[in-house]
Scaffold this motif. Structure first.
Motif, PDB file in Angstrom:
ATOM      1  N   LEU A  39       0.834  -1.208   0.000  1.00 53.91           N
ATOM      2  CA  LEU A  39       0.000   0.000   0.000  1.00 53.91           C
ATOM      3  C   LEU A  39       0.867   1.256   0.000  1.00 53.91           C
ATOM      4  O   LEU A  39       1.972   1.247   0.531  1.00 53.91           O
ATOM      5  CB  LEU A  39      -0.916   0.035   1.233  1.00 53.91           C
ATOM      6  CG  LEU A  39      -1.765  -1.197   1.499  1.00 53.91           C
ATOM      7  CD1 LEU A  39      -2.840  -0.881   2.510  1.00 53.91           C
ATOM      8  CD2 LEU A  39      -2.426  -1.669   0.209  1.00 53.91           C
ATOM      9  N   LEU A  70     -13.388   4.070  -7.367  1.00 52.17           N
ATOM     10  CA  LEU A  70     -12.316   4.093  -6.363  1.00 52.17           C
ATOM     11  C   LEU A  70     -12.364   2.882  -5.432  1.00 52.17           C
ATOM     12  O   LEU A  70     -11.413   2.612  -4.702  1.00 52.17           O
ATOM     13  CB  LEU A  70     -12.379   5.388  -5.531  1.00 52.17           C
ATOM     14  CG  LEU A  70     -12.243   6.680  -6.331  1.00 52.17           C
ATOM     15  CD1 LEU A  70     -12.284   7.892  -5.412  1.00 52.17           C
ATOM     16  CD2 LEU A  70     -10.951   6.681  -7.139  1.00 52.17           C
ATOM     17  N   SER A  94     -12.093  -0.130  -6.126  1.00 52.88           N
ATOM     18  CA  SER A  94     -11.129  -1.192  -6.480  1.00 52.88           C
ATOM     19  C   SER A  94      -9.848  -1.027  -5.661  1.00 52.88           C
ATOM     20  O   SER A  94      -9.283  -2.020  -5.183  1.00 52.88           O
ATOM     21  CB  SER A  94     -10.837  -1.190  -7.973  1.00 52.88           C
ATOM     22  OG  SER A  94     -10.313   0.063  -8.351  1.00 52.88           O
ATOM     23  N   GLN A  95      -9.388   0.215  -5.477  1.00 50.58           N
ATOM     24  CA  GLN A  95      -8.160   0.433  -4.695  1.00 50.58           C
ATOM     25  C   GLN A  95      -8.345  -0.068  -3.257  1.00 50.58           C
ATOM     26  O   GLN A  95      -7.469  -0.702  -2.685  1.00 50.58           O
ATOM     27  CB  GLN A  95      -7.813   1.919  -4.636  1.00 50.58           C
ATOM     28  CG  GLN A  95      -7.402   2.525  -5.946  1.00 50.58           C
ATOM     29  CD  GLN A  95      -7.008   3.996  -5.764  1.00 50.58           C
ATOM     30  OE1 GLN A  95      -6.113   4.327  -5.005  1.00 50.58           O
ATOM     31  NE2 GLN A  95      -7.702   4.882  -6.453  1.00 50.58           N
ATOM     32  N   ARG A 126      -8.769  -4.075  -3.079  1.00 45.44           N
ATOM     33  CA  ARG A 126      -7.476  -4.754  -3.282  1.00 45.44           C
ATOM     34  C   ARG A 126      -6.576  -4.576  -2.068  1.00 45.44           C
ATOM     35  O   ARG A 126      -5.929  -5.515  -1.614  1.00 45.44           O
ATOM     36  CB  ARG A 126      -6.777  -4.209  -4.527  1.00 45.44           C
ATOM     37  CG  ARG A 126      -6.887  -5.203  -5.650  1.00 45.44           C
ATOM     38  CD  ARG A 126      -6.124  -4.764  -6.877  1.00 45.44           C
ATOM     39  NE  ARG A 126      -7.052  -4.738  -7.987  1.00 45.44           N
ATOM     40  CZ  ARG A 126      -7.366  -3.666  -8.692  1.00 45.44           C
ATOM     41  NH1 ARG A 126      -6.817  -2.511  -8.446  1.00 45.44           N
ATOM     42  NH2 ARG A 126      -8.230  -3.764  -9.663  1.00 45.44           N
ATOM     43  N   ALA A 127      -6.578  -3.359  -1.544  1.00 47.51           N
ATOM     44  CA  ALA A 127      -5.752  -3.081  -0.361  1.00 47.51           C
ATOM     45  C   ALA A 127      -6.167  -3.997   0.790  1.00 47.51           C
ATOM     46  O   ALA A 127      -5.323  -4.588   1.476  1.00 47.51           O
ATOM     47  CB  ALA A 127      -5.901  -1.614   0.048  1.00 47.51           C
ATOM     48  N   ARG A 169      -5.700   9.083  -5.735  1.00 45.29           N
ATOM     49  CA  ARG A 169      -4.896   7.925  -5.313  1.00 45.29           C
ATOM     50  C   ARG A 169      -5.054   7.742  -3.818  1.00 45.29           C
ATOM     51  O   ARG A 169      -4.999   8.712  -3.049  1.00 45.29           O
ATOM     52  CB  ARG A 169      -3.415   8.160  -5.625  1.00 45.29           C
ATOM     53  CG  ARG A 169      -3.084   7.904  -7.077  1.00 45.29           C
ATOM     54  CD  ARG A 169      -1.598   8.040  -7.276  1.00 45.29           C
ATOM     55  NE  ARG A 169      -0.877   6.867  -6.785  1.00 45.29           N
ATOM     56  CZ  ARG A 169      -0.649   5.802  -7.515  1.00 45.29           C
ATOM     57  NH1 ARG A 169      -1.094   5.755  -8.755  1.00 45.29           N
ATOM     58  NH2 ARG A 169       0.025   4.783  -7.028  1.00 45.29           N
ATOM     59  N   MET A 170      -5.217   6.490  -3.422  1.00 47.97           N
ATOM     60  CA  MET A 170      -5.458   6.203  -2.005  1.00 47.97           C
ATOM     61  C   MET A 170      -4.137   6.039  -1.251  1.00 47.97           C
ATOM     62  O   MET A 170      -3.291   5.250  -1.646  1.00 47.97           O
ATOM     63  CB  MET A 170      -6.272   4.912  -1.891  1.00 47.97           C
ATOM     64  CG  MET A 170      -6.647   4.588  -0.473  1.00 47.97           C
ATOM     65  SD  MET A 170      -7.685   3.118  -0.378  1.00 47.97           S
ATOM     66  CE  MET A 170      -6.472   1.873  -0.208  1.00 47.97           C
TER      67      MET A 170
END
Ligand code: AMP
Ligand code: AMP
Length: 370
Positions: free
Chosen positions: A146, A276, A278-279, A282-283, A314-315
């Motif tokens: 991450l 958003l 998806s980020q 997945r994380a 962006r996360m």
């Protein structure tokens, strides 16, 4: 601090065996759900009752009014202090009730050493320990691939806007912003003077790059029964006095030399721009994978990723909690995400009890307890 400290691993394995022994003496048809009266206890106790368990609240006199007025507990047990939970008499009483403890923010903030606790806890207390050591958290997040804000090792090395944090889950109390070393020294002495933090807190402060953007807190649940990660609720915080600053015109802010702090007062629900997600999903999956390596058997139940989305959407994840967070209170009785997943009222407290029920039915409760 080493992430894989061999001695600690052995000690925790032994403790896990002890806890499983206690669980093996339980009558699993008569389980009680037990928690401390604070933080997210209304959420946890309501969920326990909705899933058919007996709900027990251990609370101080000062908070009794909350749990009495909502009527969410089958039994309220008075304690003088949160740390009474570590006393043998209370632990014995909980074990006699076939009690499973649900940990929340107050366990880390007010009790700390959970190794003294010899009764079954839902979740993984070794991961809760990781949560209390910011350097371990940071390594966990990085190992999961991450993006995290940069950590500044020493105040002398501050070369950008930073946020200065103190140990433990104190809900942002006393945190401050600094732009360089001189600013750090000036602000820390003000914070100590005001009593918001001690000199020791300053010495052990964690200094992190401040990310300007939109804060989003994702509350996930890892289910050993379904072997999947579920997004249960999303929130953002309402913080004093940083959220009040916008009401003061900038010309006055400058004259008054106001320095914001981050004491949490409440939370708002958030629904994320869908692409958003998806980020975040997945994380969460990566964090669960790494958790299996750093603390057997890995993540169980609720966890939270605290993120900021920058101007490029962006996360960046600045913190992880390995237990229920109070932000999930915005998801009672249901959040858009838990509704899509379950098609019924589902919130973190209820999800915990649902998993315990599944654990009992499938004979895998021992995989959910530590
Ligand atoms: P309390 O029982 O309100 O003192 O909360 C116990 C701990 O959890 C304290 O460290 C609080 O700062 C933290 N906490 C309580 N509510 C929240 C919240 N809504 N968001 C984040 N942290 C919280
Ligand atoms: P924490 O105790 O880490 O949850 O932080 C408390 C509050 O400080 C958060 O709710 C954010 O408003 C803010 N915060 C913490 N870390 C950062 C960061 N690295 N960048 C921007 N804001 C942050």
């Amino acid at each position: 601090m080493k992430i894989n400290d061999e001695e600690r691993t052995k000690k925790m394995e032994k403790l896990r065996e002890e806890i499983l022994n206690v669980l093996s003496c339980y009558d699993q048809n008569r389980i009680s759900i037990v928690t401390l009266g604070s933080h997210s206890a209304l959420n946890i106790l309501k969920g326990a009752k909705e899933e058919g368990f007996k709900a027990i609240c251990l609370c101080r006199e000062s908070e009794r009014i909350i749990y009495e007025s909502f009527g969410v507990a089958d039994e309220i047990i008075g304690i003088d202090d949160y740390s009474d939970l570590l006393k043998k008499e209370f632990q014995k009483r909980i074990a006699e009730m076939n009690g499973i403890l649900i940990p929340h923010g107050s366990f880390n903030a007010y009790i700390g050493n959970l190794e003294e606790l010899k009764i079954p806890v839902f979740g993984n207390r070794e991961l809760m320990y990781h949560e209390t050591v910011r350097e371990m958290q940071d390594r966990w997040l990085k190992e999961a691939g991450l993006e995290t804000p940069r950590v500044i090792e020493k105040p002398e090395e501050i070369d950008r806007l930073v946020i200065v944090k103190f140990p433990g889950a104190k809900g942002g109390k006393g945190y401050f912003l600094a732009v360089d070393y001189d600013d750090f020294i000036k602000k820390s002495s003000e914070i100590v003077k005001s009593g918001l933090a001690s000199k020791d807190d300053i010495k052990n402060a964690f200094i992190q790059e401040y990310i300007v953007g939109a804060n989003v807190y994702f509350s996930f649940f890892y289910s050993p029964a379904y072997e999947r990660v579920e997004l249960i609720a999303v929130d953002r915080r309402y913080e004093a006095d940083v959220d009040g600053l916008g009401k003061v015109p900038s010309s006055i802010q400058i004259k008054a030399d106001i320095s914001p702090t981050y004491t949490v007062i409440g939370n708002f629900p958030v629904v994320l721009r869908e692409s958003l997600l998806s980020q975040a999903l997945r994380a969460a999956e990566n964090v669960v994978e790494v958790s299996k390596k750093i603390a057997h058997p890995g993540m169980v139940g609720p966890f939270c990723l605290e993120a900021v989305f920058d101007e490029n959407a962006r996360m960046k994840v600045f913190e992880i909690s390995a237990r229920i967070v109070a932000g999930t209170n915005v998801g009672i009785p249901v959040s858009p995400y838990s509704y899509i997943l379950f098609g019924e009222n589902m919130y973190m407290g209820r999800r915990i009890s649902r998993e315990i029920k599944l654990g009992i039915e499938r004979g895998i409760l021992d995989r959910m307890i530590f």
